[in-house]
Write an enzyme that holds these catalytic residues in place. Structure first.
Site: not given
Length: 574
Positions: A98, A200, A256, A329-330
């Protein structure tokens, strides 16, 4: 390593703080992940997406990077990272990291230099502006914390921009020296042998150069039309590819990039544009969420799912690549807020698994999803760790809302709902998350729901468990190219509960039926002439084998399929 196309991958996201603790500090770490490699290997996934493990103050659990070149001591050492990578490669498993290059921590040396003086060489690594002539902030943009996106810094009497927490200042991609520093760092990691990156918030790196005020009617957060998919985004990504990714031909890059049109998806992912390998299809993950208020739920329908899957397939599948996921996770987990409740949770978990692996796109499995873990809720705000959650609670209560009502919204919408630790062994107080069973994890295990039946140890021994179902689906994906390459044809388009479709590849033709309702669904095939008259053999279902429907390998006809039980899955070879 085996060279597979991106489309054939099955990616598993590890959220490092909550996966496995090896040194009894209650915080997941690299050695903990290494001890669970056999579990991941048996699951059948071929690529791990590892959440950020860089040196960080942990304001946002590692998405606030202090040093790109160091492993945070909470996770271990660089030697342990290299050992983990070597062990994964030994069994032909890939690891993508990430990477956050829209912003850093305010403790990053670049920012410490940047804020020290206006003439410092690092000043333009970040986005600084003076107050307006009337003394107000440079513009009215709001951060994802629903507060001003600007923070005043007394030392130089200017504001810096942060789309996320105020301790996560945005980088200034307009500044060429900053871009070169980033490219240098990326090459350093790729030279270590990692297999790519999940990037990200990557479509936020180009901001409108004038940083104008936004309309107050903009969706949450205000200002996003000026920093999502900005004017130089593709120029920046093509330069990034040219300087880094293009020199490592077998890596995987996943962006993302929220709020994309299908045309924009192709701009990011078409191979001849040389930007990214794929982006994440994020709209399905937002089911049940109010698009204008991140703390409120909204009604959803199966038709929304159908429209999303059909849209991505029609516009992107034949030309670009995209990843599909339903938990991360978000975002809170899907169960039970979107599908499933009580006695249907495990059945609904298998429905989600089937949907994820049978629709077009690359499936991403979030840790614990393969166990059917429900969304976690806590009775006290003190048990929540997410900064955005705590900030929202304090602000809402201060504005006169009752604590009970605010907590009710948080229970469904907090990011912490998906961040509770993995349940490894039900015989231990902390479910085997730490070697010492008396060690409490960094975030509590949930209190409001029973955990019986959800641990790995229990599901390993349980025939027909969600875990065994995931393993079977992933093994099928390796065996049958139809699941990753097959064409997609929607059936029963107007059915309010059933999602039905055909995948076809070469001489194979599969029918997939999914009932997204918690009640029995009736099917009328009268209008679906294209699937008649075809005999079929059932190859997978999520209910125990009973007289209804037929056993595996029993031939039947589609007109015999008139009912689906709650959350039932049926897959047939036609």
């Amino acid at each position: 390593m085996e060279n597979k196309t991106a489309r054939e991958s099955v990616i598993y996201q590890i959220y490092p703080p909550s996966f496995m603790d090896s040194n009894n500090d209650g915080w997941g770490d690299l050695n903990g992940i290494a001890t669970r490699i056999p579990y991941l290997h048996q699951l059948g996934i071929d690529t791990i997406w590892l959440g950020p493990v860089y040196d960080s103050p942990m304001i946002d659990n590692g998405y606030d990077i202090r040093d790109y070149y160091k492993i945070d001591p909470k996770y271990g050492t660089m030697e342990q990272f290299e050992s983990l990578l070597e062990q994964l490669h030994h069994i032909d498993m890939k690891l993508i990291m990430d990477l956050v290059i829209n912003h850093t921590s305010d403790e990053h040396p670049w920012f410490e230099q940047s804020r020290s003086a206006k003439d410092n060489p690092y000043r333009d690594y970040y986005i600084w502006r003076p107050a307006k002539s009337d003394g107000t902030e440079p513009n009215n943009w709001r951060s994802f914390q629903n507060e001003s996106a600007w923070t005043y810094d007394e030392q130089t009497d200017e504001y810096y921009l942060h789309l996320f927490d105020r301790k996560q200042p945005d980088l200034n991609w307009e500044h060429p020296p900053l871009r070169q520093e980033i490219y240098k760092m990326i090459r350093w990691w790729l030279d270590k042998g990692i297999d790519g990156f999940r990037l990200d918030a990557i479509n936020m790196i180009s901001k409108h150069p004038d940083l104008p005020d936004a309309s107050e009617d903009d969706p949450h957060p205000i200002g996003q039309k000026y920093y999502k998919n900005g004017p130089r985004i593709h120029e920046f990504l093509q330069e990034l590819n040219r300087e880094t990714f293009a020199h490592y031909p077998h890596i995987l890059t996943i962006g993302e990039a929220p709020s994309l049109t299908m045309e924009q998806v192709l701009e990011y992912t078409l191979p001849d544009r040389k930007e990214l390998n794929m982006v994440l299809a994020m709209d399905m993950m937002r089911l049940g969420k109010d698009p204008h208020d991140p703390w409120r739920s909204a009604d959803w329908s199966v038709s929304q799912l159908k429209e999303s899957v059909a849209k991505w397939y029609e516009h992107v599948f034949a030309r670009g690549e995209y990843g599909v996921y339903l938990s991360t996770h978000d975002h809170p987990r899907m169960i039970p807020d979107v599908v499933g409740h009580h006695e249907h949770n495990m059945t609904a978990a298998k429905l989600i698994a089937t949907f994820l692996h049978l629709i077009p796109g690359v499936p991403l499995v979030y840790q614990g999803e393969e166990l059917g873990l429900p969304n976690t809720t806590y009775d006290r705000i003190e048990d929540y760790r997410d900064q955005g959650t705590v900030h929202y609670y304090e602000e809402a209560v201060a504005n006169g809302q009752s604590a009970e009502k605010v907590l009710s919204g948080i229970h469904k919408r907090s990011r912490d709902g998906s961040r509770s630790p993995m349940l490894w062994d039900h015989q231990h107080h902390n479910f085997g998350f730490s070697p010492d069973e008396h060690v409490e994890p960094w975030i509590p295990f949930p209190e409001k729901r029973g955990l019986k039946g959800y641990s790995v140890s229990e599901q390993e021994e349980q025939r027909g468990s969600v875990l065994s179902y995931y393993r079977h689906l992933i093994a099928m994906r390796k065996q049958f190219p139809i699941m990753s390459h097959g064409s997609f044809t929607m059936l029963l388009k107007d059915h309010s509960e059933v999602f039905a479709f055909i995948r076809e590849w070469q001489s194979q033709r599969w029918l997939i039926l999914l009932n997204f309702a918690d009640i029995e669904a009736e099917i009328d095939w009268t209008q679906e002439y294209r699937v008649f008259p075809t005999s079929m053999v059932k190859i997978l279902g999520n209910y125990p084998h009973t007289a209804h429907p037929p056993h595996l390998e029993e031939e039947q006809y589609i007109e015999d399929l008139q009912y689906l039980r709650p959350y039932e899955v049926l897959i047939y070879r036609m």
